[in-house]
Design a protein around this motif. Sequence first.
Motif, short mmCIF file in Angstrom:
data_model
loop_
_atom_site.label_atom_id
_atom_site.label_comp_id
_atom_site.label_asym_id
_atom_site.label_seq_id
_atom_site.Cartn_x
_atom_site.Cartn_y
_atom_site.Cartn_z
N THR A 53 0.84 -1.20 0.00
CA THR A 53 0.00 0.00 0.00
C THR A 53 0.87 1.24 0.00
OG1 THR A 53 -1.67 -1.19 1.29
CG2 THR A 53 -1.86 1.21 1.20
N TYR A 74 -0.55 -7.87 -4.21
CA TYR A 74 -1.39 -6.82 -4.77
C TYR A 74 -0.81 -5.47 -4.36
CZ TYR A 74 -5.21 -10.14 -5.75
OH TYR A 74 -5.98 -11.17 -6.22
N ARG A 76 -1.79 -1.17 -4.02
CA ARG A 76 -2.83 -0.15 -4.04
C ARG A 76 -2.22 1.16 -3.57
NH1 ARG A 76 -6.70 -1.19 1.24
NH2 ARG A 76 -5.02 -1.01 2.74
N THR A 78 -3.30 4.80 -1.53
CA THR A 78 -4.35 5.41 -0.69
C THR A 78 -4.23 6.92 -0.60
OG1 THR A 78 -3.05 5.10 1.32
CG2 THR A 78 -4.60 3.34 0.73
#
Length: 79
Positions: A53, A74, A76, A78
Amino acid sequence: MQTENSTCTDFHEHVPTQHDSITIHVHTRSHLEAAVQQLSARARYRKQGILVTRTAPGTVIVSLDPNVPYGMSYERTTW
């Protein structure tokens, strides 16, 4: 594993939490890969994937995540 606020040639590990996540300031791709490598054995043991993240420019949290399929990573953002 480096202790909090210690310096390593690859990356600075700042906030270890229960050995399930590492917050780092990334300077190169190898810094991120080193953090993922540190959690890989625990991910295999728990049969969980790894979530990367991006929380701010140059800052990422690499963590085990039960919602990420085993053997997968994964990413991502934010911010």
